[in-house]
Each structure stands twice: as C-alpha cells, then as structure tokens.
Design a protein around this motif. Structure first.
Motif, PDB file in Angstrom:
ATOM      1  N   LYS A 166       0.837  -1.202   0.000  1.00  0.00           N
ATOM      2  CA  LYS A 166       0.000   0.000   0.000  1.00  0.00           C
ATOM      3  C   LYS A 166       0.874   1.254   0.000  1.00  0.00           C
ATOM      4  CE  LYS A 166      -3.513   2.578   2.543  1.00  0.00           C
ATOM      5  NZ  LYS A 166      -4.297   2.719   3.788  1.00  0.00           N
ATOM      6  N   ILE A 213      -1.342  -4.287  -6.380  1.00  0.00           N
ATOM      7  CA  ILE A 213      -1.614  -2.972  -5.789  1.00  0.00           C
ATOM      8  C   ILE A 213      -0.525  -2.034  -6.281  1.00  0.00           C
ATOM      9  CG2 ILE A 213      -1.734  -1.662  -3.629  1.00  0.00           C
ATOM     10  CD1 ILE A 213      -2.738  -4.223  -2.271  1.00  0.00           C
ATOM     11  N   LEU A 227       1.560   3.116  -3.238  1.00  0.00           N
ATOM     12  CA  LEU A 227       0.560   3.979  -3.862  1.00  0.00           C
ATOM     13  C   LEU A 227       0.965   5.450  -3.749  1.00  0.00           C
ATOM     14  CD1 LEU A 227      -2.740   2.243  -2.689  1.00  0.00           C
ATOM     15  CD2 LEU A 227      -1.592   2.042  -4.898  1.00  0.00           C
ATOM     16  N   TYR A 258      -7.950   5.025  -1.021  1.00  0.00           N
ATOM     17  CA  TYR A 258      -6.913   4.019  -1.263  1.00  0.00           C
ATOM     18  C   TYR A 258      -7.373   2.651  -0.759  1.00  0.00           C
ATOM     19  CZ  TYR A 258      -3.462   7.729  -2.220  1.00  0.00           C
ATOM     20  OH  TYR A 258      -2.773   8.785  -2.753  1.00  0.00           O
ATOM     21  N   PHE A 298      -4.240   2.217  -9.622  1.00  0.00           N
ATOM     22  CA  PHE A 298      -5.141   2.907  -8.685  1.00  0.00           C
ATOM     23  C   PHE A 298      -5.845   4.066  -9.380  1.00  0.00           C
ATOM     24  CE2 PHE A 298      -5.476   6.579  -5.749  1.00  0.00           C
ATOM     25  CZ  PHE A 298      -6.532   6.114  -4.958  1.00  0.00           C
ATOM     26  N   TYR A 346      -9.820   0.862  -2.970  1.00  0.00           N
ATOM     27  CA  TYR A 346      -9.100   0.227  -4.080  1.00  0.00           C
ATOM     28  C   TYR A 346      -8.494  -1.108  -3.637  1.00  0.00           C
ATOM     29  CZ  TYR A 346      -5.077  -0.673  -7.149  1.00  0.00           C
ATOM     30  OH  TYR A 346      -4.140  -1.266  -7.959  1.00  0.00           O
TER      31      TYR A 346
END
Length: 499
Positions: A127, A221, A130, A292, A226, A295
């Motif tokens: 994560k 991811i 991102l 986020y 995203f 997603y």
C-alpha cells in the motif's frame, strides 16, 4: 547457463516442484507480488503474509517514538538479495539495493501503509507504493524477498537435499535469514544450498522461487492502476455521503471543462474528459485517503482475475526468456559454431552477430522471437537472447555499460585495448537514425576500437525504413560488415518443401 543444467536436474522436475528454472547468466525480469501470497489458500503463504505484516507493525511502533538515521537504516533499509536471479540485471545478478532513500520513504509512510480505515480485509505492505512515484515492482519485490528469506532458504534447501548432488551444495551462512523480535535484530542461519562461484571467485548460494508468487508486470496494488481504476473505486464506496461528494467533485471539474469548450466554440473531447476525471480524482484522494483502501478492497476481492493475469504474464515471460534462449542455444550448438580463441574482439563479435542473424533468418530462430504469435517488441528481450549466443566464449561480454556518455548495449572485450561495442535497435524505433552518432560517442567513452550495429525488423515496411536510414547516413557499403539488418519476419519464411 540455467539452474537445471548447472545443477544437473531435469527442468520438468523443477517445474513439478513449483519453482522457476532460473538463468544463471542474467536476471529474469520477474518479481514477487505480495498479493499472491495474501490471496493464496496455502497455509505456509498465509503464515508468510502474517510474518510480513508483523514486521511492519514492529516498524510502525518504532517509528512512533522517532528514529535516528542509523536506526532507520538498521530496520528499514534492506540489501539486495541477488541469489534468486530475479530482476533487471543483463549480466550476472547484481542490481541496486533498496537504499537509504527508499528506507526513508518507508519510514515516512509506514502508518499510511498499515492503516485500513476499517475498509480492506487486511493490511498490505505494498500500500505504501501507492504514494511512490514511478514503478516500484522491483522495490516491493526486493523488500518481500528480504522478509521471506527464511522461507526461500528452506524451500530451496528441501529441493537441494532431495534432488541435487551433494558436491554441488554446501552449508552456507545466510545473512539476515529472519528477524528476532526479542533482540530486535536480524539473525543469520546456516542452510544446505546449491552454490555457484561469482565473478570474484567467491561461493554464492542460489535460491529457487515458487512460480505462484511471481509476475512480470506491476504488483496487484500499484499507483498507476489505482488512478486508472477511479470509476470502479467510486462505485464501490459504501459511504453514501462520501461517494456523492467524490462524484460531485469530479463532475464539477468536467462541467467546467465542457462550459469552457462551448464558450470558446471548441469540440468536447472524450479523451480530455477522461484526463480531467483522473486529475480530479488525484486531487480528491489527498483529502480522503480512505479511497486508497476501497481500491485495496477491490483488489482483495479480485482474486481469480489476478491469479489468471499473473499466470499469463509468467508463462509469456518464461517462454520469452527461458524457452527461447534454450532453443537458440540448441540451434547454436547443432549448427556447429566454431570457436577461435585468437580472434580480436571485433572479429569475434562480428562472427557471433552474423551467426545470430543466420540462426534467426535461416534456422527457424525467428520463431523464438514470437510468443503466441506476437512479436517480442522490446530491444531488451533481444539483448537477453543475444546474451545467450555467447555460449562458450572466453571474451568478457558486458551489457548496458555506462562509462559516462550513456549505456552501450554490449561491450565485448579481452583486455582494455581489445574491445568492441555492439548496439541493438528495432527498426520501429523512432530515433533509429541517431544510432550512428550514438555508437561514435560510446566508442570514444569506452576507448573501443570499433562498433557493430544490429537492426531488427519484423515487417516489410520496417525493412524499407531501416534500409533507407542506413543509405541516408552513407553507410550502405557497411551492411553485413558492421551493420546487420536482421529479418525477424514470420510471414515470409516458407518451409523448404514449399519453397
């Protein structure tokens, strides 16, 4: 040149075990996707995911107290683990470590990485990526390898003890095998592993990696996906107020664009609307970071599609970078390339390149430049295949060498005063005509005594373009001497019986 050949095991046995038959000449551009570990039904993978998250929780608790630069380096900074032969290196397996800059990035964003806002099922270390600008697949993969190193060592050790000759294995201490939470430090441990000798003559262990946690593209991811998924994300928002606010914010941006176009009597373009929607979403996510997590929740629920996509990527990459080289080497040997140890670097490079052209054009080698009917479109793929054509050489063959004026594709050498440059180009490259200036600069920077240029074409129109570029540069007489136009077409090579 491959794990199976070097360690004298059948490649099908490695596949049955669940691993990839890696190259021991150069890295394979495959990467570990942590989502494949999380989404797996295998108990050992689920345990790995928990261990990864546990370490990130440790980092988070440490970061709350504030850390010095040395402490950040000790816990957030990881060395590269080249032993799995995965990555971008064109020669050998040494790439770049994650480094202090990436460690500081993790330190600054560890809380963001672990926060789920009660939306996603689990926490995911990727994560953090991102927020990372640019591709991060190699970095998240390297980070994951460091955190599952004990598993990879045990996985490889089990295979080695069962199938590899003891003469090709040894007991090797593996640095930072696992993390001890009592001492808050990484611990080294000894394993019985297959080994090779590196360029310094030192013993270096080799690790196998299960194919079901690997992929070629970005991790499931990732930042680019995203932003591309903003419509799906908006539709998945369970909070009615938030969903309405986000949609309205984006609609207002689109409305302003449409009104401005009408005012200026200009056409409203769908592509412009899509760009405005994406940019508006990029702005609104700064205010509502829980987007986020919506997603990530979508990716958690997208298990089957992700597995299918990753398997397609893996199969294509293995076909391209393992099967094709093996086929080319087989053709190379069966066509009896003759070795002459007394040739200068330029002549040996020229002969290898001419033989590469012969294999591709006259010995069905072109078939290895296609995967399921689609051409290999990247110069990098062709460079990797050419790397294997140097089977049995005594020359040093370095790829992507940068001596201050850019990266030469190959430098073939035997000592400082006996070296030659080889540059690859696709005929479809829009800057094809620049290649002649390019090699002159490389020659000067590397003190090379000449260069060779290989131009690959996949269609008749590409051939005409390449030929015209050479003629315009005044080098037509150098074709098949220092400039090689290599025919990679699959629509003009009839079988001998038909011809």
């Amino acid at each position: 040149m491959f794990f199976s050949e070097y360690f004298q095991v059948d490649s099908d046995l490695i596949k049955t075990y669940g691993a990839v038959d890696i190259s021991l000449v150069c890295d394979i551009p495959l990467f570990i996707d942590p989502m494949l570990i999380f989404n797996s039904n295998k108990p050992e993978y689920q345990s790995l995911h928990q261990e990864i998250i546990r370490y990130f929780h440790f980092l988070y608790m440490k970061s709350k107290a504030g850390l010095s630069t040395k402490e950040i380096d000790a816990w957030f900074n990881f060395s590269e683990v080249p032993n799995n032969w995965l990555g971008y290196s064109m020669v050998g397996n040494k790439g770049l470590a994650l480094g202090h800059k990436f460690a500081k990035f993790l330190y600054d964003n560890i809380e963001f990485a672990l926060s789920t806002n009660g939306i996603s099922r689990s926490q995911h270390i990727e994560k953090a990526m991102l927020l990372y600008e640019g591709s991060g697949k190699d970095k998240i993969s390297d980070l994951t390898v460091n955190l599952i190193k004990r598993f990879l060592c045990e996985y490889t050790e089990e295979f080695a003890k069962e199938y590899i000759s003891p003469d090709l294995c040894c007991i090797i201490p593996v640095d930072k095998s696992y993390f001890n939470y009592e001492t808050e430090s990484f611990v080294s441990k000894e394993y019985t592993l297959p080994f090779v000798y590196n360029e310094k003559g030192q013993v270096e262990y080799v690790l196998l990696t299960p194919f079901d946690i690997l992929r070629e593209d970005e991790p499931s991811i990732n930042r680019d996906d995203f932003y591309k998924s903003h419509e799906r994300i908006r539709a998945s928002i369970e909070n009615d107020s938030l969903r309405a606010y986000v949609n309205n914010y984006i609609m207002q941006a689109v409305r302003r664009y449409e009104e401005n176009q009408k005012k200026n009597r200009q056409a409203i373009r769908e592509r412009s609307i899509q760009k405005i929607e994406k940019e508006a979403f990029q702005e609104i996510v700064k205010e509502y970071p829980e987007l986020y997590d919506y997603y990530i929740k979508l990716q958690e629920e997208n298990t089957d599609e992700i597995k299918i996509q990753c398997m397609q990527e893996l199969n294509n990459q293995l076909e391209r970078l393992l099967m094709a080289p093996k086929n080319l080497i087989s053709l190379f040997i069966s066509n009896e390339y003759t070795f002459d140890k007394n040739l200068p670097a330029r002549e040996e490079a020229k002969r290898r390149l001419a033989f590469f052209k012969h294999i591709i054009e006259d010995c069905d080698g072109y078939k290895n430049l296609y995967v399921k009917g689609e051409q290999i479109a990247k110069e990098n793929d062709l460079q990797r295949l050419f790397r294997f054509v140097w089977y049995g050489t005594n020359f040093k063959v370095d790829a992507e060498v940068n001596n201050g004026r850019g990266q030469a594709d190959f430098i073939v050498s035997m000592g400082q005063h006996n070296q030659n440059i080889i540059e690859f180009k696709l005929a479809s490259n829009s800057r094809l005509s620049h290649v002649f200036t390019q090699v002159e600069i490389y020659e000067a920077a590397n003190c090379a005594n000449g260069s060779l240029i290989a131009i690959f074409y996949f269609t008749e129109s590409e051939y005409r373009i390449a030929q015209q570029v050479v003629i315009n540069a005044g080098y037509e007489s150098m074709i098949n001497e220092s400039i090689f136009l290599i025919d990679c077409r699959n629509d003009n090579k009839a079988s001998a019986s038909i011809a």
